[in-house]
Design an enzyme around this catalytic site. Structure first.
Site, PDB file in Angstrom:
ATOM      1  N   ASN A 110      25.681  -5.064  25.715  1.00 49.54           N
ATOM      2  CA  ASN A 110      25.315  -3.725  25.234  1.00 49.54           C
ATOM      3  C   ASN A 110      26.278  -3.206  24.166  1.00 49.54           C
ATOM      4  O   ASN A 110      25.857  -2.658  23.151  1.00 49.54           O
ATOM      5  CB  ASN A 110      25.256  -2.750  26.410  1.00 49.54           C
ATOM      6  CG  ASN A 110      24.196  -3.139  27.416  1.00 49.54           C
ATOM      7  OD1 ASN A 110      23.386  -4.032  27.143  1.00 49.54           O
ATOM      8  ND2 ASN A 110      24.195  -2.497  28.574  1.00 49.54           N
ATOM      9  N   THR A 155       3.741  19.091 -16.358  1.00 52.92           N
ATOM     10  CA  THR A 155       3.674  19.704 -15.032  1.00 52.92           C
ATOM     11  C   THR A 155       2.201  19.607 -14.659  1.00 52.92           C
ATOM     12  O   THR A 155       1.335  19.681 -15.553  1.00 52.92           O
ATOM     13  CB  THR A 155       4.122  21.184 -15.025  1.00 52.92           C
ATOM     14  OG1 THR A 155       3.234  21.933 -15.847  1.00 52.92           O
ATOM     15  CG2 THR A 155       5.548  21.350 -15.551  1.00 52.92           C
ATOM     16  N   HIS A 156       1.902  19.382 -13.387  1.00 50.46           N
ATOM     17  CA  HIS A 156       0.512  19.153 -12.934  1.00 50.46           C
ATOM     18  C   HIS A 156      -0.117  17.964 -13.659  1.00 50.46           C
ATOM     19  O   HIS A 156      -1.331  17.899 -13.803  1.00 50.46           O
ATOM     20  CB  HIS A 156      -0.372  20.389 -13.163  1.00 50.46           C
ATOM     21  CG  HIS A 156       0.234  21.675 -12.689  1.00 50.46           C
ATOM     22  ND1 HIS A 156      -0.038  22.225 -11.451  1.00 50.46           N
ATOM     23  CD2 HIS A 156       1.123  22.500 -13.279  1.00 50.46           C
ATOM     24  CE1 HIS A 156       0.646  23.347 -11.308  1.00 50.46           C
ATOM     25  NE2 HIS A 156       1.365  23.537 -12.401  1.00 50.46           N
ATOM     26  N   SER A 277      -5.185 -11.136 -14.402  1.00 52.97           N
ATOM     27  CA  SER A 277      -6.349 -11.037 -13.522  1.00 52.97           C
ATOM     28  C   SER A 277      -7.060 -12.382 -13.508  1.00 52.97           C
ATOM     29  O   SER A 277      -7.098 -13.079 -14.517  1.00 52.97           O
ATOM     30  CB  SER A 277      -7.279  -9.956 -14.054  1.00 52.97           C
ATOM     31  OG  SER A 277      -8.597 -10.195 -13.644  1.00 52.97           O
ATOM     32  N   LYS A 283      -6.288  -8.700 -19.081  1.00 54.98           N
ATOM     33  CA  LYS A 283      -5.458  -7.834 -18.241  1.00 54.98           C
ATOM     34  C   LYS A 283      -4.011  -8.267 -18.065  1.00 54.98           C
ATOM     35  O   LYS A 283      -3.686  -9.435 -17.974  1.00 54.98           O
ATOM     36  CB  LYS A 283      -6.102  -7.675 -16.864  1.00 54.98           C
ATOM     37  CG  LYS A 283      -7.387  -6.887 -16.960  1.00 54.98           C
ATOM     38  CD  LYS A 283      -7.693  -6.167 -15.687  1.00 54.98           C
ATOM     39  CE  LYS A 283      -6.752  -4.993 -15.483  1.00 54.98           C
ATOM     40  NZ  LYS A 283      -7.027  -4.334 -14.224  1.00 54.98           N
ATOM     41  N   ASN A 285      -1.322  -6.723 -15.480  1.00 60.36           N
ATOM     42  CA  ASN A 285      -1.212  -5.710 -14.421  1.00 60.36           C
ATOM     43  C   ASN A 285       0.238  -5.422 -14.018  1.00 60.36           C
ATOM     44  O   ASN A 285       1.039  -6.341 -13.923  1.00 60.36           O
ATOM     45  CB  ASN A 285      -1.988  -6.174 -13.185  1.00 60.36           C
ATOM     46  CG  ASN A 285      -3.477  -6.283 -13.447  1.00 60.36           C
ATOM     47  OD1 ASN A 285      -4.026  -5.531 -14.261  1.00 60.36           O
ATOM     48  ND2 ASN A 285      -4.125  -7.221 -12.778  1.00 60.36           N
ATOM     49  N   GLU A 290       3.606  -1.372  -8.729  1.00 59.42           N
ATOM     50  CA  GLU A 290       2.583  -1.018  -7.728  1.00 59.42           C
ATOM     51  C   GLU A 290       3.066  -1.384  -6.327  1.00 59.42           C
ATOM     52  O   GLU A 290       2.922  -0.616  -5.377  1.00 59.42           O
ATOM     53  CB  GLU A 290       1.271  -1.762  -8.003  1.00 59.42           C
ATOM     54  CG  GLU A 290       0.518  -1.268  -9.220  1.00 59.42           C
ATOM     55  CD  GLU A 290      -0.687  -2.159  -9.509  1.00 59.42           C
ATOM     56  OE1 GLU A 290      -1.803  -1.759  -9.172  1.00 59.42           O
ATOM     57  OE2 GLU A 290      -0.508  -3.261 -10.068  1.00 59.42           O
ATOM     58  N   TYR A 317      22.209   2.222  27.912  1.00 57.89           N
ATOM     59  CA  TYR A 317      21.389   1.213  27.244  1.00 57.89           C
ATOM     60  C   TYR A 317      20.057   1.041  27.966  1.00 57.89           C
ATOM     61  O   TYR A 317      19.994   1.052  29.193  1.00 57.89           O
ATOM     62  CB  TYR A 317      22.115  -0.145  27.198  1.00 57.89           C
ATOM     63  CG  TYR A 317      21.258  -1.238  26.569  1.00 57.89           C
ATOM     64  CD1 TYR A 317      21.199  -1.382  25.188  1.00 57.89           C
ATOM     65  CD2 TYR A 317      20.469  -2.076  27.354  1.00 57.89           C
ATOM     66  CE1 TYR A 317      20.387  -2.355  24.599  1.00 57.89           C
ATOM     67  CE2 TYR A 317      19.657  -3.048  26.771  1.00 57.89           C
ATOM     68  CZ  TYR A 317      19.616  -3.180  25.398  1.00 57.89           C
ATOM     69  OH  TYR A 317      18.814  -4.125  24.827  1.00 57.89           O
TER      70      TYR A 317
HETATM   71  N1  ARG Z   1      19.048  -8.453  22.746  1.00 55.76           N
HETATM   72  C1  ARG Z   1      19.502  -7.213  23.262  1.00 55.76           C
HETATM   73  C2  ARG Z   1      19.243  -6.109  22.262  1.00 55.76           C
HETATM   74  O1  ARG Z   1      19.034  -6.405  21.159  1.00 55.76           O
HETATM   75  C3  ARG Z   1      20.987  -7.286  23.510  1.00 55.76           C
HETATM   76  C4  ARG Z   1      21.455  -6.383  24.588  1.00 55.76           C
HETATM   77  C5  ARG Z   1      20.873  -6.812  25.867  1.00 55.76           C
HETATM   78  N2  ARG Z   1      21.444  -6.139  26.966  1.00 55.76           N
HETATM   79  C6  ARG Z   1      20.895  -6.228  28.171  1.00 55.76           C
HETATM   80  N3  ARG Z   1      21.499  -5.628  29.120  1.00 55.76           N
HETATM   81  N4  ARG Z   1      19.791  -6.909  28.405  1.00 55.76           N
HETATM   82  O2  ARG Z   1      19.200  -4.942  22.600  1.00 55.76           O
END
Ligand code: ARG
Length: 457
Positions: A110, A155-156, A277, A283, A285, A290, A317
């Site tokens: 985490n 403008t516009h 095209s 053409k 393009n 775009e 987490y």
């Molecule tokens: N692959 C997980 C993520 O991207 C990593 C963390 C996972 N943690 C856990 N307790 N499963 O969030």
């Protein structure tokens, strides 16, 4: 294959579950950051004597070998190992044996994944700032050659008042300057280190988070371990700042599409940035602008998507957070690709000064200036506006523009008109007269150009 976390389990993971929960297909983009983070972590573990100096050395050597394999494209990731963190840990154990298992001491995936994301954005945000500067440089190059070039200002999307083409281009310089400022500001929050937060509550080992921050080049350490592992604000900030930047790219792209149409023909994009095209041989393009215009959609989408993922998530987490990655990578890559394209496209475009001149000579965008002319002769602006409105109506009826009307015709509307009206109506004069700070006069635009240049290194 047995999982690195498999001790508590008696059954194999369902195959579909394995595929759903694995993130290795996309988080392998964090391989470099993951190894960097581990190198700093193990260095600190050794220095704090949480693991022996000898083990730390072995792990570092192993990580360096994996880094080499990564650079050589020799790493083969597996879904069984779920994500980049466990794939690398598995490579390490394969490389140096069971001692590799000591790397994860005092750490959780985490705080590890959050650290990887911080490192990734730190690097790419800095790169994007440089790419924005390259576009700014291209804008300045074109602006320098077009201070005296006059186009109708709109403008516009209706002709309003003539402006220096450089002035129009430089408006985009300042938008990009603000984008850079926002990106730079967002780095302040990217610069916080989550590592050391553990799974959510910190760790029992005597770690030194400041040292890890120093090794990885972070300026701050998250002061709250629960915030550290669940904060994704820094990604949201990037996605929203990126959305504004992409919106600017799309506005400029739209101008390029319009300007390169047959109806405007103000610029011609270089052949290398256009396509043809399959059916219409004539053409050419403007596909590139775009597509840049269109890619704005996915960049906004990535912001909405992450805001929605995070909404209502309890601390700390949650697996939901794994969904933060693809959108972030996509926005980074879309911005990088778009900016890389935009700079040379602006640099190589041909400005059709003759066509711009023709456009300026054939419109009523100098009408405000005859109103101002009467004002200098003592008429109120409102009254002058009315008189000029009538003159324009008359001219349209006669199929003429303001410079084509004779003095006698002008005098029918007001005795105050004299010969000097023609000077006032000339496009150079109309533009040159707007000398107020930030206005379009050649004199002001030259000053603005110097200021713009001073913003670039
Ligand atoms: N692959 C997980 C993520 O991207 C990593 C963390 C996972 N943690 C856990 N307790 N499963 O969030």
């Amino acid at each position: 294959m047995s999982k690195l976390w498999g001790g508590r389990f008696t059954k194999e993971t369902n195959k579909l579950v394995e595929e759903l929960t694995a993130s290795i297909s996309f988080d392998q983009k964090l391989a470099k950051e993951d190894i960097e983070g581990s190198l700093a972590h193990v260095q600190m573990l050794g220095e704090q004597e949480i693991i022996s100096a000898e083990d730390a050395e072995k792990i570092k050597n192993g990580l360096h070998k994996i880094k080499e394999k990564l650079a050589a494209g020799e790493l083969e990731y597996t879904v069984e190992n779920e994500d980049i963190h466990m794939n690398i840990e598995k490579f390490l154990i394969d490389e140096i044996g069971p001692v590799g298992g000591k790397l994860h001491t005092g750490r959780s995936r985490n705080d590890q994944v959050a650290t990887d994301m911080h490192l990734y954005l730190k690097d790419h945000t800095a790169g994007i700032i440089e790419l924005v500067e390259a576009v700014q440089t291209a804008i300045i190059n074109q602006a320098e050659q077009n201070v005296e070039t006059i186009i109708p200002g709109y403008t516009h999307l209706q002709r309003a008042q003539p402006v220096s083409f450089a002035h129009h281009l430089l408006a985009y310089f300042w938008m990009l300057e603000r984008d850079k400022a926002r990106l730079t500001d967002s780095l302040e929050r990217v610069n916080w280190l989550p590592l050391g937060a553990g799974a959510l509550a910190g760790t029992t080992f005597p770690i030194d988070r400041e040292r890890v921050a120093e090794l990885l080049g972070f300026e701050e350490v998250y002061p709250n371990s629960m915030d550290a592992v669940s904060d994704r604000d820094f990604i949201l900030e990037f996605l929203s700042v990126g959305s504004i930047l992409m919106m600017h790219i799309s506005r400029l792209s739209e101008e390029l599409v319009i300007w390169s149409s047959e109806e405007f023909k103000f610029v011609e994009l270089d052949d290398s940035f256009c396509t043809g095209s399959s059916i219409m041989p004539q053409k050419k393009n403007p596909d590139v602008p775009e597509l840049l215009r269109a890619k704005t959609g996915r960049v906004y989408g990535n912001l909405m998507s992450l805001l929605t993922v995070l909404k209502g998530l309890p601390l700390a987490y949650n697996k939901d957070m794994q969904e933060d990655k693809e959108g972030m990578f996509d926005t980074v890559e879309t911005l990088e690709g778009s900016l890389q394209m935009l700079a040379p496209m602006i640099d190589t475009m041909t400005v059709n000064k003759g066509r711009m001149r023709q456009a300026v000579n054939q419109d009523f965008s100098n009408a405000t200036d005859i109103a101002d002319y009467l004002v200098t002769k003592g008429v109120s602006f409102r009254e002058a506006h009315e008189v000029i409105g009538k003159i324009v109506l008359y001219a349209i009826g006669e199929n003429k523009f303001l410079l084509d009307l004779g003095l006698e015709e002008y005098k029918q509307f007001s005795e105050l008109f004299e010969d000097d009206i023609y000077e006032v109506l000339a496009p150079e004069h109309v533009v040159g007269a707007r000398k107020s700070y930030g206005g379009t006069s050649q004199e002001q635009v030259s000053k603005q150009l110097e200021l713009a240049k001073s913003k670039l290194k």
